[in-house]
Each structure stands twice: as C-alpha cells, then as structure tokens.
Write a protein that holds these residues in place. Structure first.
Motif, PDB file in Angstrom:
ATOM      1  N   GLY B  94       0.827  -1.206   0.000  1.00 53.72           N
ATOM      2  CA  GLY B  94       0.000   0.000   0.000  1.00 53.72           C
ATOM      3  C   GLY B  94       0.854   1.247   0.000  1.00 53.72           C
ATOM      4  O   GLY B  94       0.578   2.203  -0.735  1.00 53.72           O
ATOM      5  N   ALA B  95       1.905   1.228   0.815  1.00 58.20           N
ATOM      6  CA  ALA B  95       2.770   2.397   0.905  1.00 58.20           C
ATOM      7  C   ALA B  95       3.425   2.669  -0.441  1.00 58.20           C
ATOM      8  O   ALA B  95       3.524   3.825  -0.879  1.00 58.20           O
ATOM      9  CB  ALA B  95       3.827   2.171   1.988  1.00 58.20           C
ATOM     10  N   GLY B  98       0.895   4.148  -2.822  1.00 58.57           N
ATOM     11  CA  GLY B  98       0.643   5.525  -2.419  1.00 58.57           C
ATOM     12  C   GLY B  98       1.772   6.436  -2.852  1.00 58.57           C
ATOM     13  O   GLY B  98       1.536   7.530  -3.373  1.00 58.57           O
ATOM     14  N   PHE B 102       1.591   9.590  -5.389  1.00 60.59           N
ATOM     15  CA  PHE B 102       2.002  10.902  -4.907  1.00 60.59           C
ATOM     16  C   PHE B 102       3.027  11.510  -5.852  1.00 60.59           C
ATOM     17  O   PHE B 102       2.953  12.686  -6.225  1.00 60.59           O
ATOM     18  CB  PHE B 102       2.577  10.744  -3.493  1.00 60.59           C
TER      19      PHE B 102
END
Lengths: 336, 243
Positions: B94-95, B98, B102
């Motif tokens: 998930g990181a 993300g 970003f």
C-alpha cells in the motif's frame, strides 16, 4: 453608533440580535404548537385535551418542558456515546438554521441569499442524518429499523419535492426566496400549480416523519422507532426538532405556493394587515392541516409509502414539470 | 481578515476529517467524517463565492449519495479484528502504491502550465456581467455547451440502463403480485356513513356484526381490534408521559 454597527463586532451583534428575533418567537411557537396539536386533536376526537395546568391548560408546554429537564438522561450501555448525543442536537440545529433565509416580509430575512431555495433544500435533506445517527448510535434493533425506514423514506420524497420546487422556479426565474414571493403578487402559485401544491404538501408530511408517514417511529411495531432509547433532554430535542421542522416546512409551503407575506387580495381591508401577520397566519393554516391529517388518517403501510413516492409522485411531478415548461414556452411567459 | 480566518478553520477541519475517514476504525464513523469533509468543502466553495456549487455539493453528495452510503455501511456486519488481520503484510505494498501516486501527482502539478488569464479569472468566481452565479452556470451548461452536456447525460443514462439490465430478472411464473387497487378498495362489507355525534352507529340502525372468536388465543397480546384504538394510536408518540 454607526461606526460601531459597521465594525465586525457590530455586524456580529446585529446578526445575533436578528437570529434571536427569529428564533425566540419560533421556539415559543413550537412550544404552543404542541399544546395546539393536543387541543385540536382532542376537539376532533371529542375529548378535552390538556386543561389542568394554567387557564385552559395554557401553561402545559412549560410544565412539559420542566418535566423533561428534570428527568434523568439515560445513555444505553451499548450506545456510541458521542453520536448518541449528536443525533438529537443535529436534528434541532438543522431545523433552526434553515430559518436564516426565510423572508418574513419584503426584505425581512436574516440572509437574503441568491440561492435561498437551494439552501432550504440542502438543509431539509440533511434532516435525515439526525435520525439515522440516533438510530445507529442507540445500538438497538427498533431504533435501527426506524432509522433505516426514515432514511429510505426521506430520500425518496426529496426527489419529488425537488421536482416540485423546480416547477415553481421555472415560473419565477430566480432562486431567491424574496423574488419567489414577489412573483406571486398577481396569483399565488397554489392556483396554477395546484397538483404540485398537493404533492408538495404530502411530501412535506413524509419529510417531517409526520402521520400518516411516521413509519420511522411507528409505535405499534417499532415502539418509538429511532427515539426509543432517548429520554429527558435528548428526547426533548427530537421533539422540538420535529415541530421546528413542521414550522419550517409550512414556511416553505407558504413561500413557494401561498404567496409568503402577500395578502390574498391586494385591496383595502386585506393590505392593512402587515406582511408578517399574513405570513404567520398562512403558516398556522399549514400547521393546522398537519394536525388535521394526523387526527384523520391511518398510517401508511411501508411498501405503499414507497410506491406512492416513486411510482406516483415522481412520474407525475416530472410530467407536470415538462408540461409547465411547455406552457410557459408556448405562451411566452418564461421569466427573463 | 475574517474570511481568511474562516478559510483556515474550514480547511483545517476538512483535512482533519479527511484523515479521520481513512484512519477511524469504525466504517460508520468514517462515513460520518466523510460527510463532515463534504460540508467543509462546501463552506470553502462559499468562501470562494461559488454559492451554487456549494449548495449543490451539499444537496447531491451529503443529502443523497452519502445517505445511501451510510445506509449500506450501517447494515454491514463487520468483524473488526478480521479487518485488521493482514495489515502488517499489505502495508508495504500500500505504501509503495501511495508513493507512486504521490510522485505522479507531484510531476503533474510541477509541470502545470497556467493560462495567462487564469489567475485573474480565478480571483472572481462571480462573472463580471452582473449575472448571478447560478444564471452564469446555466448560460454555460444549457446554452453554450448544451450538446456536450446532453451527451454526458446520455452516457449516464446508458450506465443506468446497463445497471438495471444486469440486475433485472424475470419473475417466476407463480410469483404473487400485489394489486394495490384491490387491496385498498372498499368492498361490500365496509359501509361509509356519516355518524351523528354523541349517538353512535346504533342510531343509524347499523349493528356491528359479532366478531368470530379467534380459534385459540395464543399469548398475552391482547389485540383489541376495537374501533377506538385505531385513530389514536399515534397519540402515544408525543403524548408519551403527559397523560
């Protein structure tokens, strides 16, 4: 003095004073609405109604309020505490903030904004949250079922209400509430748009969860629906919220269809009476009809309620909207 | 000054509630924070002078979409411990996703070319020719770009018809249907008369037929189907403790 009134603090003071001038009579009206409702229903059912506290029972609302205040607030063990308190507060607050845009007479509104109708529609569509939050936070089946019913019901009737409002707006050409009333100086919209007026009134009954559409609290099967776990002041807030909502919906009906502060005929004995008095009288007529309906009609069955909203009101109001647009266009009556 | 203060207050609440949408443990709380976020976004629209958009945001998103959303989420039966089970395992993936998103956003906004007039236009949301916000939007949508707008509407219509077709099933032949007309119609057995006050039905010569006794009364539920109960049932609602 003028310099003070123009300063930010002065403006704030004026706004607070205006809000109080609107809300204090409203809340007193709400208190006496509960009395009036019980008296009217008693008369319709050949009873006497409240007659013990004060002359003709006139102090009954205050006795009730005092009783509510002194009771213990019970928060159920399984409840979501914060939301349990927020629910009733939200209901009352939403019923009160909508009055910011209601024009009581020409130019007598706290905020005479361009999108007044949309503001009212937005605020009234939020009313469902107070009920849903209360029903969910109570952590009880009956409350939850009441909340679900209420959510479905209010969303359904909002659709036809929106279409009715659009029909009125077509005839006015403005979203400003003052303009809407001014446009009715020749004829109140209740006359040319009579079927819409009826649909709007029935939708307001459903929006306020009043009988015969009070299935959200249907006491014969859900005890008291979403407010079953509430007691004391939290219950009183729901109570006040429901009645303040009735006032609000009556004010909306008055503004959209019954010519707001305008006298019925612009002639000598009628236009001596100041506008706010007419406005209040019209609201009282609407409120009386609310009570009359409650005392007269049995409760709807839930599936019939949904059928009425989606299969009858929605197509009918959509058809009438198109018809209105057509007539306005053909006759060249469209407002510029 | 007050406008700036209000902007920061609303923006701060907006961001805080957006964070809470993601982080709160209970999905119902998440939806409620989402509603709070919508509200503050609407307030920001108001501050920018876009009154129509502000109201529409509340009516459409808060008044309709979020209600249905809350409706569904409330009815879910969620086991919170199972929900957090794979958190450790999936957190790195998930990181990474993300971070990629970003970065992409960063690149897009870093190389954003503004039209020369854009800055000046953005400052006054209300159009210059004296039209109100609503009228100006109507002019744009229904006069200048009517065909594009209608095409967008048709696309939505196709999506709606698709959803209906996917969920529509033929009813089995023996399924029962309600005929509301028949249900609410007054049959032979019911007579509508005007009853003289304080006298009752006996005065008119109408005798109530005796109700056949139920086969076997089961429990304590005393179902009084007497006439007196019907209309006044609702009286208990508010009257509650007053009597």
């Amino acid at each position: 003095m003028d310099a003070f009134l123009a300063s930010p603090i002065g403006i704030l003071a004026i706004t607070v004073a205006q809000a109080l001038a609107m809300l204090v009579p409203l809340l007193i009206g709400v208190a006496y609405m509960t009395y009036a409702e019980r008296k009217i229903m008693a008369a319709m059912q050949m009873r006497k109604g409240p007659n013990m506290v004060g002359p003709f029972g006139l102090l009954q609302p205050f006795a009730d309020a005092l009783k509510m205040l002194l009771k213990e607030t019970i928060i159920p063990a399984g409840a979501s505490r914060a939301l349990f308190i927020i629910g009733p507060m939200l209901t009352l607050v939403l019923a009160l903030i909508a009055w910011a845009v209601i024009p009581v007479a020409d130019g007598w509104a706290i905020a005479d904004i361009n999108v007044g109708v949309l503001y009212l529609l937005a605020i009234s569509s939020l009313g469902v949250y107070g009920i849903v939050i209360a029903g969910w936070a109570s952590n009880s089946k009956y409350a939850f079922l009441g909340a679900l019913r209420s959510a479905a019901q209010m969303v359904s009737y909002e659709v036809s209400m929106g279409l009715v409002i659009v029909t009125v707006l077509l005839c006015v050409g403005s979203l400003n509430l003052t303009e809407i009333v001014r446009a009715q100086s020749t004829v109140w919209f209740a006359i040319p748009l009579f079927p819409m007026f009826i649909i709007f009134f029935i939708s307001t009954l459903a929006e306020t969860n009043r009988p015969p559409f009070d299935l959200a609290e249907g006491e014969s099967e859900l005890v008291a629906g979403f407010m079953v776990e509430y007691s004391s002041m939290t219950y009183a807030l729901f109570f006040l919220g429901e009645y303040a909502n009735m006032f609000l919906m009556s004010a909306m009906t008055t503004i959209l269809f019954l010519g707001g502060w305008l006298p019925p005929i612009d002639m000598a004995p009628f236009n001596w009476v100041p506008g706010p008095i007419w406005f209040i009288l019209k609201i009282c007529v609407c409120l009386f009809t609310f009570v009359w309906v409650r005392a007269t009609f049995p409760r709807y069955r839930y599936d019939q309620l949904m059928r009425l909203g989606w299969k009858i009101f929605l197509p009918f109001s959509l058809g009438w909207l198109i018809l209105t647009a057509f007539v306005l266009k053909i006759m060249g009556w469209l407002p510029a | 000054m007050i406008a700036a203060l209000a902007f920061y207050v609303f923006a701060a609440i907006l961001i805080a509630s957006a964070v809470m949408v993601v982080t709160s443990r209970n999905p119902v709380h998440s939806v409620l924070f989402l509603i709070l976020a919508f509200f503050n976004a609407s307030a920001l629209f108001l501050l920018a002078g876009a009154e129509f958009l502000a109201m529409i945001l509340v009516i459409v998103y808060v008044g309709a979409v979020a209600v249905l959303f809350l409706f569904i989420v409330m009815m879910l039966d969620i086991d919170f411990s199972r929900l957090r089970e794979g958190f450790q395992r999936y957190a790195p993936i998930g990181a990474v996703i993300g971070a990629i998103l970003f970065l992409e956003l960063l690149f897009v906004f870093g190389s954003w070319q503004f039209a020369p007039e854009a800055g000046a236009l953005r400052m006054n949301a209300a159009p210059e020719n004296g039209l109100s916000n609503t009228a100006a939007l109507g002019q744009l949508i229904y006069t200048d770009y009517i065909f594009l707008f209608q095409v967008a509407g048709l696309i939505l219509l196709v999506a709606m018809i698709g959803a209906i077709v996917l969920t529509l099933r033929d009813k089995p032949a023996n399924s029962r249907r309600q005929d509301i007309g028949v249900q609410v119609a007054r049959g032979e057995a019911v007579v509508l008369t005007s009853v003289p006050p304080r006298k009752g039905l006996a005065e008119l010569g109408i005798v109530r037929r005796p109700v056949p006794a139920p086969p076997k009364p089961k429990a304590i539920h005393g179902h009084g189907h007497g006439d007196d109960d019907h209309g006044h049932g609702s009286d208990d609602k508010h009257g509650g403790g007053h009597h």
